[in-house]
Design a protein around this motif. Structure first.
Motif, PDB file in Angstrom:
ATOM      1  N   HIS A 185       0.842  -1.194   0.000  1.00 11.28           N
ATOM      2  CA  HIS A 185       0.000   0.000   0.000  1.00 11.28           C
ATOM      3  C   HIS A 185       0.877   1.244   0.000  1.00 11.28           C
ATOM      4  O   HIS A 185       2.080   1.176   0.253  1.00 11.28           O
ATOM      5  N   ASN A 186       0.250   2.372  -0.263  1.00  2.00           N
ATOM      6  CA  ASN A 186       0.974   3.632  -0.299  1.00  2.00           C
ATOM      7  C   ASN A 186       1.300   4.105   1.112  1.00  2.00           C
ATOM      8  O   ASN A 186       0.442   4.076   1.999  1.00  2.00           O
ATOM      9  N   SER A 188       2.013   7.148   2.324  1.00  8.93           N
ATOM     10  CA  SER A 188       1.300   8.358   2.764  1.00  8.93           C
ATOM     11  C   SER A 188      -0.122   8.021   3.191  1.00  8.93           C
ATOM     12  O   SER A 188      -0.596   8.472   4.242  1.00  8.93           O
ATOM     13  N   GLU A 189      -0.807   7.192   2.379  1.00 12.08           N
ATOM     14  CA  GLU A 189      -2.172   6.797   2.715  1.00 12.08           C
ATOM     15  C   GLU A 189      -2.196   5.970   3.999  1.00 12.08           C
ATOM     16  O   GLU A 189      -3.082   6.133   4.848  1.00 12.08           O
ATOM     17  N   SER A 190      -1.217   5.077   4.154  1.00 11.59           N
ATOM     18  CA  SER A 190      -1.168   4.217   5.345  1.00 11.59           C
ATOM     19  C   SER A 190      -0.971   5.039   6.604  1.00 11.59           C
ATOM     20  O   SER A 190      -1.624   4.793   7.628  1.00 11.59           O
ATOM     21  N   ASP A 192      -1.810   8.174   7.044  1.00 12.33           N
ATOM     22  CA  ASP A 192      -3.060   8.904   7.297  1.00 12.33           C
ATOM     23  C   ASP A 192      -4.085   8.008   7.982  1.00 12.33           C
ATOM     24  O   ASP A 192      -4.790   8.437   8.903  1.00 12.33           O
ATOM     25  N   HIS A 211      -9.005   6.942   3.791  1.00 12.66           N
ATOM     26  CA  HIS A 211      -7.589   7.349   3.833  1.00 12.66           C
ATOM     27  C   HIS A 211      -6.735   6.407   2.988  1.00 12.66           C
ATOM     28  O   HIS A 211      -5.975   6.842   2.133  1.00 12.66           O
ATOM     29  N   ILE A 212      -6.863   5.114   3.261  1.00 14.89           N
ATOM     30  CA  ILE A 212      -6.079   4.130   2.512  1.00 14.89           C
ATOM     31  C   ILE A 212      -7.032   3.500   1.491  1.00 14.89           C
ATOM     32  O   ILE A 212      -7.798   2.599   1.780  1.00 14.89           O
ATOM     33  N   ILE A 213      -6.988   4.016   0.266  1.00 16.66           N
ATOM     34  CA  ILE A 213      -8.052   3.770  -0.711  1.00 16.66           C
ATOM     35  C   ILE A 213      -8.006   2.347  -1.260  1.00 16.66           C
ATOM     36  O   ILE A 213      -9.029   1.686  -1.406  1.00 16.66           O
ATOM     37  N   ASP A 216      -1.411  -0.344  -3.446  1.00 18.22           N
ATOM     38  CA  ASP A 216      -0.620   0.488  -4.355  1.00 18.22           C
ATOM     39  C   ASP A 216       0.624  -0.322  -4.739  1.00 18.22           C
ATOM     40  O   ASP A 216       1.527  -0.479  -3.937  1.00 18.22           O
ATOM     41  N   ARG A 484       0.457   7.913  -5.283  1.00 13.45           N
ATOM     42  CA  ARG A 484       0.023   6.573  -5.696  1.00 13.45           C
ATOM     43  C   ARG A 484       0.586   6.241  -7.067  1.00 13.45           C
ATOM     44  O   ARG A 484       0.667   7.102  -7.941  1.00 13.45           O
TER      45      ARG A 484
END
Length: 866
Positions: A185-186, A188-190, A192, A211-213, A216, A484
């Motif tokens: 996963h990304n 930055s998203e993780s 958040d 947040h974690i869509i 990635d 992403r």
């Protein structure tokens, strides 16, 4: 044969096999194949990192031979084959295997084509900067250590990682009776998502997914459909469909499919070889040549097509038969307290936060212990050398002692020191006995006491500890976070994704050659009437922007072609592009025939709402003045290859289509400046396959140019625009109501100066207007700048046209009050080139059967009495 003194113990072979196999399977599960939920590492990866940590090959040190690293890990911690260690280290260095690589390799570390790495004696390695964060605080008793395989050394049981490694890098492994396959996963998203969890421990998985869509992947690509992602986040199991990222281009006189990103873990060379076999066996027709043009700058695989091939059809076959579309089966199994468990998204985040919390507590306890030890020594210093008398006394004791032990005992007795304090006094250099050094010792003591108070507050204050976790995570995000790589195509799934995609206002632009894109409305700036405009899109000379549509992401778009067919797209399914981007060919999004083009569009709300689709109607108008009204319900069931919307006769084509509610008024304008107004009820509703009835009676050489639907006669005004930039607003009441099929009245005084009428639109003072020229220049203005004037006038100039430029299209848009005014002139820019994909292609040959309507209705448009 039994020897003397030996004793044979009979055992049941079934019981022995059971116990031995269970021991073996548990060893594989716990000590080989599954990662720990806390640091996301398997034992071999943890040992590689710890071995490199022990050798000091950090990101700021020089590279070390891989053979040296492997030998060290092998001899100290991992008693298995050297290939197992080297293969693990190689994978940790491959940026197409790990989303955030942990090892910095120098030399040949393999390729996406499946090429093996060079032998370990040829390659070199060191830790990546992000691995320093995984190993951070390892020397501060933050984690437990265990004996290595021969009890000669200690190794960590887990890493005190600041990076949520299990989330961001994923893992895969096959144990006994179970397997794990966790997606990356990304970062930055993780971060958040973890911060959101820390703020609210009761947060739901759906809220975390804001947040974690989605996963990635390091190789990018496109996640096709969202159902599998949702399942994986909610249950820990799910099937994520991955597609290559492709675009269409023209190479010479041939169309080509260009692949720039492939699905995760796909071997590129094998994929190309397999595709070549399928082309040879004629399973995939239409491909002329396949070339791998990848280099150090990036991946590029070119599928050059035959002249009669339709790119979208070939691409769908490639998705169906080759690795351009694969699936990633998520199975989130990791070790929790030494036991394998299946974990959802919230579980993974929870265990990582708990681990970080324990690390913070243990690190703070260690630092507090060290600070108190130092404070204890500094207190001894100040007792002995705090005054000149005490210092002289201490020196005298040391000088007159027979040995160090006697000196230590003398100091302990004279100054009431501890053994540690006395030893520290004896170890002091003479330079520390100066007055300046004594001041430094006092300052250090004051600082240490403040630090002790701070550390004790951390240990006593749980919210503060979680705040520290957040701050450290945000720092990690700022250092290593990135955008992403993997896009998400929601159209591949069935689920509703309104909560995920913001329902923001966008502008859709469709060019004459059929290129479409979606752009945020905020990219366009408001200008005053008569301004020159901003560059809106890059097009080639033979192309220009023909339609502009203001919409929101959640709406549906119905596309109507000049041949009378209807196609569907959700607005968010249309590729996003900047204001200057050329967009993507429509036929790559919908299965439109090569010799057809979009001529009209409709924005609708939810087509699955039966009450809504039965209340609304679609009204269409053609160039020859024919009008047709059909219930929206007839167009509420999307089909891949479209449906017949209206029968179009020779020398005619569809001009526009609008939604009506049954109480609207219809106005149709012509090229020569005539306009007719009549109630919607004058047009009876017919079936989808019908031809319609006459809307306006045309004079020789005249043709209809557009239609508007008026719902608010008092507040709406009629805006008409001519091709040479003139326009005017007129009250709806200025046009008298007549029967359908009349000649109409004058709406704009057509002269050579104004040029022919090209557009009609209904507007209010609150509306904005977007005007685009055939040269691609756009201007956006507010309707409140234009006064309402009489019907039989020439109008005012809306936009300054350069040279022989003409207006191509207008559209009504909502005004954004926050967009600042900008009336600076646009500098001349060189126009880019856009390839049209409409040439040299065969029809799709898929035409759904039109509904059989009443023949009497079809002939109604020949009724000259009306």
């Amino acid at each position: 044969m039994q020897k003397e003194g030996e004793r044979l113990i009979p055992i049941n072979i079934v019981d022995e096999m059971k116990s031995s196999y269970i021991d073996y399977s548990m060893s594989v599960i716990v000590s080989r194949a599954l990662p720990d939920v806390r640091d996301g590492l398997k034992p071999v990866h943890r040992r590689v990192l710890y071995g490199m940590y022990g050798l000091g090959v950090f990101s700021n040190r020089k590279y070390l031979k891989s053979a040296r690293i492997v030998g060290d890990v092998l001899g100290k911690y991992h008693p298995h084959g050297d290939s197992s260690v080297y293969d693990a280290m190689v994978r940790m260095a491959q940026d197409w295997s790990l989303r955030y690589p942990q090892v910095d390799g120098q030399g040949n570390f393999g390729s996406m084509d499946g090429d093996p790495p060079a032998a370990m004696r040829y390659t070199e390695a060191r830790l990546k900067k992000i691995s320093d964060e995984v190993l951070s605080d390892l020397d501060k008793e933050t984690v437990d250590f265990q004996n290595n395989f021969d009890d000669s050394l200690q190794e960590p049981t887990v890493m005190p990682t600041k990076v949520p490694n299990l989330l961001v890098n994923g893992t895969s492994g096959i144990a006994v009776g179970m397997a794990t396959n966790m997606a990356p996963h990304n970062l930055s998203e993780s971060v958040d998502a973890i911060c959101a969890y820390i703020d609210n421990k009761e947060i739901t998985i759906d809220e975390l997914m804001q947040h974690i869509i989605a996963p990635d992947f390091p190789t990018g690509g496109i996640i096709y459909g969202y159902d599998g992602v949702r399942d994986a986040f909610h249950t820990g199991r799910g099937r994520v469909v991955l597609r290559a990222k492709v675009n269409f281009d023209e190479i010479g006189n041939r169309n080509a499919i260009i692949v720039t990103e492939i699905p995760y873990q796909v071997n590129k060379a094998e994929m190309i070889a397999r595709t070549a076999e399928l082309v040879k066996d004629e399973k995939i027709p239409g491909i002329h040549e396949i070339r791998d043009e990848s280099d150090r700058k990036g991946l590029r695989v070119v599928y050059e097509l035959k002249n009669d091939a339709i790119p979208n059809v070939v691409l769908n076959l490639l998705y169906k038969y080759t690795a351009l579309q694969t699936s990633f089966s998520v199975n989130n199994i990791a070790l929790v307290h030494g036991r394998p468990e299946q974990l959802n998204l919230k579980d993974i985040i929870h265990h990582f936060v708990e681990h970080r919390h324990e690390v913070i507590v243990r690190r703070t306890q260690y630092e507090l212990k060290k600070a108190k030890e130092r404070a204890h020594i500094l207190e001894g210093f100040m007792k002995v050398i705090g005054t000149q008398d005490s210092l002289d006394r201490a020196i005298s004791i040391i000088r007159h002692s027979a040995n160090p032990q006697a000196a230590k005992e003398g100091l302990i007795e004279a100054f009431e020191l501890s053994d540690i304090q006395a030893q520290a006094i004896l170890d002091l250099r003479l330079a520390r006995l100066t007055g300046m050094e004594l001041d430094k010792i006092r300052d250090e003591y004051d600082a240490i006491m403040k630090e002790i108070a701070n550390l004790e507050d951390i240990l006593a204050n749980e919210p503060r500890r979680f705040q520290i976790i957040k701050e450290e995570l945000i720092e990690i995000k700022e250092k290593y976070g990135d955008e992403r790589r993997t896009e998400i195509d929601y159209s591949g799934g069935e689920m509703s994704i309104e909560d995920i995609i913001p329902n923001e206002s966008v502008v859709l632009t469709i060019s004459h050659a059929g290129y479409i894109k979606r752009t945020s409305l905020s990219e366009y700036k408001i200008q005053s009437r008569g301004g020159v405009g901003n560059k809106a899109a890059t097009t080639r000379d033979s192309d220009f922007l023909e339609y502009i549509v203001s919409a929101t992401n959640h709406q549906y778009m119905l596309f109507f072609t000049e041949k009378g067919r209807c196609y569907w797209l959700r607005v968010f399914e249309i590729p996003e592009g900047s204001k200057t981007a050329k967009g993507r060919a429509v036929q790559n999004l919908i299965n439109i025939e090569p010799d057809d083009k979009i001529k009209a569009y409709i924005r609708t709300n939810n087509l699955k709402d039966s009450e809504y689709v039965n209340q609304m109607s679609v009204v269409m108008v053609t160039k020859n003045g024919t009008i047709k009204k059909t219930s929206l319900e007839a167009y509420s069931r999307p089909r891949v290859n479209g449906v017949n919307a209206i029968e179009i006769r020779d020398n005619d084509q569809l001009l526009g289509a609008y939604l009506t509610n049954g109480n609207s008024q219809i106005m149709i304008a012509t090229k020569n400046g005539k306009c007719i107004r009549f109630p919607e009820e004058k047009v009876r509703e017919v079936g989808r396959g019908s031809i319609g009835v006459r809307g306006i009676l045309l004079e020789d050489g005249d043709e209809a140019i557009g239609m508007i639907v008026v719902n608010d006669v008092e507040n709406e005004t009629v805006l008409v625009v001519s091709e040479k930039g003139y326009g005017k607003r007129t009250a709806v009441e200025d046009y008298r109501i007549t029967n359908r099929g009349g000649k109409g009245v004058i709406t704009l005084n057509i002269t050579e100066k104004t040029g022919n009428l090209i557009a009609i639109q209904n507007v209010t003072d609150e509306d904005g207007l977007m005007i685009i020229n055939k040269s691609g220049v756009a201007i956006r203005m507010g309707m409140d700048e234009m006064r309402v004037m009489g019907r039989n006038t020439q109008g005012v100039k809306l936009i300054n046209l350069k040279k022989n430029d003409e207006i191509a299209a207008i559209a009504k848009v909502e005004m954004d009050k926050d967009v600042e005014e900008d009336s600076e002139e646009l500098e001349e820019t060189e126009e880019g080139v856009v390839g049209s994909l409409f040439d040299n292609q065969e029809n799709d040959n898929v035409t759904p059967q039109a509904e059989n309507e009443n023949p009497a209705e079809e002939n109604e448009n020949s009724d000259s009495e009306e």
